[in-house]
Design an enzyme around this catalytic site. Structure first.
Site, short mmCIF file in Angstrom:
data_model
loop_
_atom_site.label_atom_id
_atom_site.label_comp_id
_atom_site.label_asym_id
_atom_site.label_seq_id
_atom_site.Cartn_x
_atom_site.Cartn_y
_atom_site.Cartn_z
N GLU A 149 66.81 22.92 94.25
CA GLU A 149 66.40 23.08 95.65
C GLU A 149 67.61 23.34 96.53
OE1 GLU A 149 63.80 19.91 96.84
OE2 GLU A 149 62.45 20.21 95.16
N GLU A 190 59.57 20.25 87.82
CA GLU A 190 59.21 18.89 88.24
C GLU A 190 57.72 18.82 88.51
OE1 GLU A 190 61.38 17.75 91.68
OE2 GLU A 190 63.36 17.92 90.73
#
Length: 655
Positions: free
Chosen positions: A458, A557
């Site tokens: 991210e 994830e």
């Protein structure tokens, strides 16, 4: 998965490539087609996927990444949700910022600072999971909490993890902590206050919160007495300026923040009592101390009582990482403790991958309190019963070397590792991590143990002042790694992981694998729709990006918390306790039942988040959002949570 994307079917044996005539998995897919979104116009079918948001909420000039923009963040999880629930997993510490300098992803007017997620449609819009074929089946430290105190005597246990302690506690925008995954305090009401005089300065990284207790890695458990002391210290923080821990020699002892609490008063009017009032004031002091001690003990006892299952300390328990090794030696597959950990009939190897961060791997704190090799070995022993693939988020503090050593000591010949490198705006941090990556690869003779290197997690939210700048920076680092690998004949994939809707043609071009973080819980989807929603989102936003290429796609994830409230797509702002995504053991069981075995049958590659609870993240919980510390399959003592059932998938295992 490579080549053409494959359909995710809820009927066994219905696994086949998607063709142009195939209808969308759910009726809601057609919603996207009714809106005109930006088309990236990239060759090879790299078209930007349509968002379910209407154009009226798009922000011009922001590349569809502004507040409430079409496709902002994850459409469904959304950029706004990502900003209010950023599931961070790496060294997310803004080490070169000051208290008033908020990075873009946390600024109040940052792109996506509102929540553009459209509430889930009626149940008919998704295939209900009722129709699916469900299977049966550190180093701790006591932070200076404003007027919080030094740990009471005996609380400085260097081998136990505390539910309220961590070497990498974060403080909102100042220090989100390494490898953390917490919700951001959008209202700016951060739970901790940093004392600049107590910050360890290594020359490049700052705002790592030093704490008063250090905990080694003998176990993840926190004895009730230690937990009570920790809770008492937090609740009875006023004692910090009066009492000093007798265990100070074992680690640094930090008093309360200057100017707060009794210590400040002690330096003021209490330091020079008026004539004739000494006895009376001493009486008041004693009374206050006794009252606070009692309150602290009660609250601390309550905290200790909530720890649940705790790992029983063996007679050979040690206080530090070095002490652990001195007492227990270098643990391996023939160690009695390891044999016990690797013989849990309730654990099943049904997960393609697991996200993992060893405890105590915050730089520079780990230089003074090194993480424990034996504790990492214990973790890997447990993880080996759940998966053959482990993912790391960074290289600091020899964490990669410790995992490799554990795999070797346990003789896990089938275990593979995804290397991780943390990327943010701090060039010194990035260079240190990259150099450590290169060093690990240079020292490892057989690179077949590595499945790839993930450069940044991210990073589009932390590698630049804007998403465009962050993407440019990220791609430059990926290019550097690729050049280094080519020069040194290192043949492993290079990737990055980011929110599912952040991927575009340029990022796909730079990465060998499309790795998307997809969390249905933060989309406000009810658990009976979560598995279907997860597949739908991934299929429509990420699989399509690799059409016509040989690039793999991995959900980097995905998971579900075991408690802490419910999320309706806008945090804990739900009309009632049963609305939206509800955190709980039953819900966690259902999501696993609906997702795990069918994903295994369908060949879906993903990393489950996560194996172990991270209790220190309790500092990021809020009034209505108390799930940050509850994402693990197991408690910190490596015990499977009460009532949790990992599907056995009929004996089928992940490879």
């Amino acid at each position: 998965m490579s080549g053409d994307p494959r359909s995710f079917s809820f009927n066994q044996g219905d696994d086949h490539p998607i063709d142009s005539s195939q209808q969308p998995l759910h009726p809601t897919n057609t919603m996207a087609d009714s809106y005109s979104d930006r088309n990236w116009g990239a060759p090879g079918g790299l078209d930007h996927t349509h968002s379910m948001r209407t154009q009226s909420t798009a922000t011009p000039g922001m590349d569809n990444l502004g507040p409430a923009a079409v496709g902002g963040g994850i459409s469904g999880i959304a950029l706004g949700v990502a900003n209010s629930h950023d599931r961070q997993s790496g060294v997310d510490a803004f080490r070169d910022t000051d208290g008033g300098n908020f990075p873009a992803e946390r600024g109040y007017n940052a792109p996506g600072s509102d929540n553009p997620y459209v509430p889930p449609p009626p149940a008919a819009a998704y295939d209900s999971s009722d129709n699916l074929t469900a299977r049966s089946g550190a180093y701790g430290s006591s932070a200076a909490l404003a007027a919080a105190a030094s740990a009471p005597a005996g609380a400085s246990n260097t081998s136990r993890r505390s539910f309220v302690d961590s070497p990498y506690q974060g403080v909102g925008a100042l220090d989100a902590g390494p490898y953390q995954r917490q919700s951001v305090y959008n209202n700016g009401d951060y739970p901790l206050v940093i004392n600049p005089d107590e910050i360890i300065d290594d020359g490049d990284d700052g705002f790592a919160l030093p704490n008063s207790k250090s905990a080694g890695h003998k176990s993840r458990a926190v004895p009730a007495a230690a937990a009570g002391a920790a809770g008492g210290a937090a609740a009875g923080g006023l004692l910090g300026g009066i009492f000093k821990s007798k265990a100070a020699a074992e680690g640094p002892s930090y008093g309360p923040v200057p100017g707060a609490g009794i210590e400040a008063a002690e330096k003021g009017q209490w330091a020079k009592p008026k004539p004739g009032t000494g006895s009376r004031k001493r009486g008041w002091i004693v009374g206050i101390i006794l009252a606070v001690v009692i309150v602290g003990a009660i609250v601390g006892g309550a905290v200790g009582g909530t720890l649940g299952n705790r790992e029983k300390e063996s007679p050979s328990s040690s206080e530090t990482a070095s002490g652990d090794e001195k007492v227990n030696g270098d643990l391996g597959k023939d160690s009695d403790e390891i044999k016990s950990l690797m013989n849990n009939p309730n654990l099943h190897k049904v997960f393609p991958g697991m996200d993992y961060t060893p405890w105590g791997t915050q730089y520079p704190l780990c230089q003074k309190y090194p993480p424990s090799q034996n504790n990492v070995t214990r973790d890997i022993a447990v993880l080996s019963q759940l998966t053959n693939t482990v993912r790391l988020y960074g290289t600091d503090c020899n964490q990669t070397e410790m995992v490799l050593h554990a795999i070797d000591r346990l003789e896990l010949t089938e275990m593979k590792l995804w290397l991780g490198v943390w990327i943010d705006t701090n060039k010194t941090t990035c260079e240190r991590q990259l150099n450590q990556l290169y060093d690990v690869l240079d020292k490892t003779k057989d690179h077949s143990i590595f499945k790839g290197a993930i450069i940044g997690n991210e990073a589009l939210y932390r590698a630049g002042s804007s998403i465009a700048e962050a993407e440019k920076t990220l791609i430059s680092y990926m290019t550097e790694v690729r050049d280094h690998f080519k020069k040194n004949n290192i043949n492993i994939p290079i990737a990055t992981s980011d929110l599912g809707d952040n991927w575009n043609a340029e990022l796909v071009k730079a990465s060998d694998v499309v790795m998307a973080n997809v969390h249905p819980f933060f989309a406000g989807v009810s658990v009976d729709l979560a598995a279907s929603w997860t597949w739908d989102f991934w299929n429509n936003h990420n699989l399509v990006l690799t059409k016509g290429t040989d690039k793999k796609q991995i959900i980097s994830e995905v998971g579900w918390p075991s408690g802490g409230g419910n999320d309706c797509g806008d945090g804990g702002n739900c009309p009632n306790d049963s609305a939206g995504s509800v955190a709980g053991i039953d819900e966690m069981n259902q999501f696993m039942s609906d997702w795990v075995c069918q994903a295994l049958d369908n060949g879906t590659d993903y990393f489950w988040f996560e194996a172990f609870d991270e209790p220190w993240k309790i500092v990021y919980n809020t009034k209505n959002e108390n799930w940050e510390d509850k994402w693990g399959l197991m408690d910190p003592a490596r015990n499977l949570k009460d009532g949790l059932k990992i599907p056995d998938c009929g004996g089928k295992t992940a490879t």
